[in-house]
Write a protein that holds these residues in place. Structure first.
Motif, mmCIF file in Angstrom:
data_model
loop_
_atom_site.group_PDB
_atom_site.id
_atom_site.type_symbol
_atom_site.label_atom_id
_atom_site.label_comp_id
_atom_site.label_asym_id
_atom_site.label_seq_id
_atom_site.Cartn_x
_atom_site.Cartn_y
_atom_site.Cartn_z
ATOM 1 N N CYS A 190 -1.523 -71.808 -95.188
ATOM 2 C CA CYS A 190 -3.148 -71.800 -94.892
ATOM 3 C C CYS A 190 -3.967 -71.216 -96.015
ATOM 4 O O CYS A 190 -3.427 -70.288 -96.809
ATOM 5 N N GLU A 201 -6.029 -68.699 -95.991
ATOM 6 C CA GLU A 201 -6.216 -67.201 -95.823
ATOM 7 C C GLU A 201 -4.921 -66.586 -96.246
ATOM 8 O O GLU A 201 -4.909 -65.717 -96.929
ATOM 9 N N CYS A 202 -3.641 -67.253 -95.916
ATOM 10 C CA CYS A 202 -2.367 -66.615 -96.643
ATOM 11 C C CYS A 202 -2.248 -66.803 -98.010
ATOM 12 O O CYS A 202 -1.715 -66.041 -98.755
ATOM 13 N N CYS A 228 1.871 -67.632 -91.261
ATOM 14 C CA CYS A 228 1.280 -67.313 -90.056
ATOM 15 C C CYS A 228 1.391 -68.407 -88.999
ATOM 16 O O CYS A 228 0.871 -67.918 -87.788
ATOM 17 N N ASP A 229 1.887 -69.499 -89.180
ATOM 18 C CA ASP A 229 2.164 -70.338 -88.129
ATOM 19 C C ASP A 229 1.200 -71.188 -87.609
ATOM 20 O O ASP A 229 0.941 -71.790 -86.797
ATOM 21 N N GLU A 230 -0.135 -71.041 -88.275
ATOM 22 C CA GLU A 230 -1.186 -71.566 -88.030
ATOM 23 C C GLU A 230 -1.385 -73.229 -88.591
ATOM 24 O O GLU A 230 -0.538 -73.287 -89.617
ATOM 25 N N PRO A 231 -1.624 -74.111 -87.957
ATOM 26 C CA PRO A 231 -1.867 -75.566 -88.403
ATOM 27 C C PRO A 231 -2.311 -75.608 -89.807
ATOM 28 O O PRO A 231 -3.086 -75.115 -90.304
ATOM 29 N N LEU A 260 2.795 -76.252 -89.806
ATOM 30 C CA LEU A 260 2.395 -75.001 -89.608
ATOM 31 C C LEU A 260 2.401 -74.263 -90.852
ATOM 32 O O LEU A 260 3.385 -74.490 -91.863
ATOM 33 N N CYS A 261 1.568 -73.201 -91.144
ATOM 34 C CA CYS A 261 1.695 -72.472 -92.142
ATOM 35 C C CYS A 261 2.975 -71.770 -92.251
ATOM 36 O O CYS A 261 3.465 -71.223 -91.130
#
Length: 242
Positions: free
Chosen positions: A35, A37-38, A24-27, A20-21
């Motif tokens: 990620c 975006e971050c 943001c904890d996105e995969p 995860l990122c």
């Protein structure tokens, strides 16, 4: 064969627990990364900046230019560099690493710091993390600066002196304090460890910390190290306030 087994094990873990990122904890595609975006939100520090403290300049300046603060009162350290700005975007990343047991982020963050400190890391003798007071270390269970120092030391092939400095006074939080108040807050808070005195004398050192705000903490640590016989002290932090 060993490498193949290790790679298979990592893939199996990623399948069961997808990475995860860090923000943001996105995969994401790999462990301990951001990620897209971050990644775009992080403001990595690049020239022009103060030749001494590393504070960013808004306009182009000639090499070797000092900021007003350093001209007004020269710090004890030779130079300070940081990987990124401490702002709304990076705060979650740093606080998660610092307070929420996200120690697995240390290696990725250290890579950014290693790049930021490349101008002096090759010529120094050892790295010294800014210490926590023993009670704060007891509650947090780890010193985030020591973790960063360990990874940077491995990348730079330099020894780490994790106990060179000790914090002898548990200073109150400094978030609400102004520059002069921060200086008073950390005065006398650090001492050199007697058993590491010989490792410090005559050496060029790099202080490692997570956030540099006014520079009061790293400046006091630098003063103590120089008083103990260090030849020169540089500062390398993960982030700094603009």
């Amino acid at each position: 064969m060993a490498f193949s087994v290790k790679s298979s094990a990592i893939k199996a873990v990623d399948f069961i627990l997808p990475p995860l990122c860090l923000m943001c904890d996105e995969p994401v595609g790999g462990m301990a990364t951001l990620c897209p975006e971050c990644w775009k939100q992080i403001q990595f520090i690049a020239p022009p900046f103060c030749a001494c403290c590393g504070a960013s300049f808004e306009i182009p300046v000639s090499e070797g230019t000092l900021c007003g603060a350093c001209l007004n009162e020269a710090p004890h350290f030779e130079s300070a560099r940081a990987a990124m700005l401490y702002d709304d975007a990076s705060r979650k990343l740093i606080l998660g690493f610092k307070h929420n047991d996200r120690t697995y982020a240390a290696k990725a963050l250290a890579v950014w710091m290693h790049r930021a400190g490349s101008e002096f890391l090759e010529s120094i003798d050892a790295l010294v993390p800014v210490p926590l007071h023993r009670w704060r270390l007891f509650h947090r269970r780890y010193n985030q600066s020591a973790l960063l120092a360990q990874h940077i030391g491995e990348m730079a092939h330099k020894p780490v002196l994790p106990d060179a400095l000790k914090r002898v006074r548990d200073t109150p939080p400094q978030g609400h304090l102004k520059r002069k108040e921060r200086q008073e807050n950390v005065k006398g808070a650090f001492e050199i460890s007697a058993r590491n005195k010989n490792d410090v004398e005559g050496k060029t050192l790099v202080l490692i910390d997570d956030v540099m705000t006014t520079g009061a903490t790293v400046n006091e640590c630098s003063r103590v190290l120089l008083k103990a016989g260090a030849k020169q002290v540089h500062v390398l932090t993960l982030s700094r306030v603009k």
